[in-house]
Design an enzyme around this catalytic site. Structure first.
Site, PDB file in Angstrom:
ATOM      1  N   GLN A  76       0.836  -1.204   0.000  1.00 25.55           N
ATOM      2  CA  GLN A  76       0.000   0.000   0.000  1.00 25.55           C
ATOM      3  C   GLN A  76       0.872   1.256   0.000  1.00 25.55           C
ATOM      4  OE1 GLN A  76      -2.234  -0.847   3.584  1.00 25.55           O
ATOM      5  NE2 GLN A  76      -0.349  -1.435   4.620  1.00 25.55           N
TER       6      GLN A  76
ATOM      7  N   ASP B  72       0.258  -0.531  13.592  1.00 24.73           N
ATOM      8  CA  ASP B  72       0.735   0.643  14.347  1.00 24.73           C
ATOM      9  C   ASP B  72       1.045   0.282  15.796  1.00 24.73           C
ATOM     10  OD1 ASP B  72      -1.714   0.760  15.878  1.00 24.73           O
ATOM     11  OD2 ASP B  72      -2.634   1.918  14.269  1.00 24.73           O
TER      12      ASP B  72
ATOM     13  N   ASP C 157       1.071 -13.252   6.449  1.00 19.52           N
ATOM     14  CA  ASP C 157      -0.356 -13.167   6.116  1.00 19.52           C
ATOM     15  C   ASP C 157      -1.191 -13.689   7.294  1.00 19.52           C
ATOM     16  OD1 ASP C 157      -2.887 -13.337   5.096  1.00 19.52           O
ATOM     17  OD2 ASP C 157      -2.366 -14.643   3.407  1.00 19.52           O
TER      18      ASP C 157
ATOM     19  N   ASP D  95      -7.691  -6.083  13.557  1.00 20.48           N
ATOM     20  CA  ASP D  95      -7.463  -4.638  13.544  1.00 20.48           C
ATOM     21  C   ASP D  95      -6.941  -4.307  12.153  1.00 20.48           C
ATOM     22  OD1 ASP D  95      -6.582  -2.055  13.864  1.00 20.48           O
ATOM     23  OD2 ASP D  95      -5.197  -2.503  15.507  1.00 20.48           O
ATOM     24  N   SER D  96      -7.863  -4.345  11.194  1.00 16.22           N
ATOM     25  CA  SER D  96      -7.480  -4.277   9.782  1.00 16.22           C
ATOM     26  C   SER D  96      -7.935  -2.973   9.157  1.00 16.22           C
ATOM     27  CB  SER D  96      -8.127  -5.437   9.027  1.00 16.22           C
ATOM     28  OG  SER D  96      -9.518  -5.183   8.829  1.00 16.22           O
ATOM     29  N   THR D  97      -7.476  -2.771   7.931  1.00 14.42           N
ATOM     30  CA  THR D  97      -7.991  -1.676   7.115  1.00 14.42           C
ATOM     31  C   THR D  97      -9.389  -2.060   6.602  1.00 14.42           C
ATOM     32  OG1 THR D  97      -6.735  -2.670   5.317  1.00 14.42           O
ATOM     33  CG2 THR D  97      -5.722  -0.807   6.452  1.00 14.42           C
ATOM     34  N   ASP D  98      -9.956  -1.215   5.769  1.00 13.48           N
ATOM     35  CA  ASP D  98     -11.304  -1.433   5.245  1.00 13.48           C
ATOM     36  C   ASP D  98     -11.388  -2.731   4.429  1.00 13.48           C
ATOM     37  OD1 ASP D  98     -11.741   1.028   6.378  1.00 13.48           O
ATOM     38  OD2 ASP D  98     -11.625   2.134   4.503  1.00 13.48           O
TER      39      ASP D  98
ATOM     40  N   PRO E 187      -5.894  -5.070   0.877  1.00 10.97           N
ATOM     41  CA  PRO E 187      -5.235  -6.150   1.606  1.00 10.97           C
ATOM     42  C   PRO E 187      -6.143  -6.871   2.600  1.00 10.97           C
ATOM     43  CG  PRO E 187      -3.892  -4.135   1.663  1.00 10.97           C
ATOM     44  CD  PRO E 187      -5.174  -3.789   0.985  1.00 10.97           C
TER      45      PRO E 187
END
Lengths: 284, 284
Positions: free
Chosen positions: B35, B90, B141, B160-163, B167
């Protein structure tokens, strides 16, 4: 002629951020005796009212604010019959108040008649209770009305005002709260919009202090999301002559009207204090 | 060389809105294997991390997300000893998890090592527990890790992922939830960030459906404010092998660590369902 704009933006200068609604078409603007009023059609939020550059109300998410400014106070009071709304010119709070069958009279005291006239035109859904026989709309100074109200004549005062600068400045101090206390009857409740927990913590702490020093027995804040207001997180602060920690839970569970956000669980939940907020109030 | 920009903006195209943080200086940007990553210094929110154009974390208000992704699940589980975080690069969720003395091991499985390396550099406070002897950081992964985990070996899985595009897409379906169910022990809990109640109601309804069809006994959503995420109002959805309606309230009241938002009252309050949300889940 309506102008087409790409987006409408409110800048929260002190807090280094700005929110835009896109696909915005300006439908109307005017300078009233009190403020600059704009009405937009937006791509995803329906209509938007802007007062002096501040986003006030959208079709899509005003239910949060209007439900939380009214139902928690009305279900906390044991028998709310007379309600006074200071400000609230878009009439959304009035509509929610009049959903309660026990309310016998609700007076809305908005200083700027143009806000209400434009709400009637552009936000008819919010104004659907304006002709309820229990409703009175006055376009006078709310401060003066409260000062002159008969002692003990009101059960609930809802201060649905703009920010504590400009026309609403006098609504955030102990002198006004003392007038409210006098106007309120036994178990009377004052509820006031109190800005963002994230951006305006000191204002909220000051409000609790002023309300207590005015003589209210209890004060409590409640919290709710509100996308179009600074930080997306908003609050109302209640001051009570009686106990604010209990509410008519069974009545709220059996409420005879529909809501989008409020229910008995949300009522209780809204008063939960974040750690940082609790720490600040403990220093009062 | 850092570039100076006036503001940094995330556009929520589908929902006709955009949020900007002002006084923004670009400190770093790179294209990782997964990303585009940007780090900004902002005027009022401290540092900001942006992934593929989406605001991810700021110094000022990340506490809301990280506390609510972790403490409600950990105080709901009767004895959370082993915790797995999928994503969370993070390291803020890891830090909150390791505040719980009963946790014996916490593994963070972030697919993009660059996110963590940049967090270590620009968000050192979030990474303060990375060298805790109970912590393991893996850069592989997460889907594969969960699939290969020993059955019943994990107490809590935090997604705790992105949208759910890019990914993180594979983390929002029943096949993944079945793998989580198998990896979780008795009373195991899966908690996943689940977007905005205002903007993504259908996604949340689908998650509840997928989690139940995967075999989880209970599912519950919790809600919290999060200024920098679309609509300013966010949610996490829990799926439990056991009962999610009770929690270790006394332990939460006596928690041996500081928080900014979470406490026992907030725990209970966060699960209160808005009317519109309740109506949607009743249709599942």
């Amino acid at each position: 002629m309506p102008n087409t704009t790409h987006q409408v933006t409110e800048v929260y200068a002190k807090d280094g951020s700005a929110l835009s609604l896109t696909g915005a078409t300006l439908l109307h603007q005017e300078q009233s005796a009190f403020q600059h009023i704009e009405i937009y059609q937006t791509a995803s939020f329906g209509k938007l009212m802007v007062l002096d550059g501040c986003f006030m109300v959208t079709d899509r998410e005003n239910f949060l604010y209007h439900e939380m400014m009214t139902h928690p106070a009305l279900y906390t009071h044991p028998d709310p019959r007379t309600v006074c709304i200071i400000g609230g010119g878009d009439c959304g709070s009035l509509k929610e108040v009049l959903k309660h069958p026990e309310v016998r009279s609700a007076v809305q005291i908005e200083i700027d008649e143009r806000v209400t006239r434009l709400a009637e035109q552009y936000f008819p859904e919010l104004c659907s209770a304006n002709h309820d026989p229990r409703a009175t709309l006055k376009f006078i100074d709310g401060l003066k009305w409260v000062k002159e109200a008969a002692p003990g004549s009101v059960d609930i005062i809802i201060v649905d005002s703009t920010d504590p600068v400009g026309p609403a400045e006098g609504l955030f101090n102990a002198a006004f709260y003392r007038d409210c206390l006098r106007a309120l009857g036994d178990n009377g409740i004052l509820v006031q919009q109190s800005e963002s927990p994230l951006f305006h913590l000191e204002l909220q702490a000051a409000m609790h202090g002023h309300m207590r020093s005015a003589g209210f027995a209890q004060t409590r804040s409640l919290f709710f999301p509100q996308f179009i207001y600074p930080s997306g997180w908003w609050s109302a602060t209640l001051a009570g002559k009686g106990d604010l920690t209990q509410f008519r839970r069974t009545a709220a569970l059996l409420k005879p009207f529909a809501t989008e956000y409020y229910n008995a669980d949300i009522h209780q939940a809204a008063f939960a204090m974040p750690e940082f907020f609790k720490r600040r109030l403990q220093k009062l």
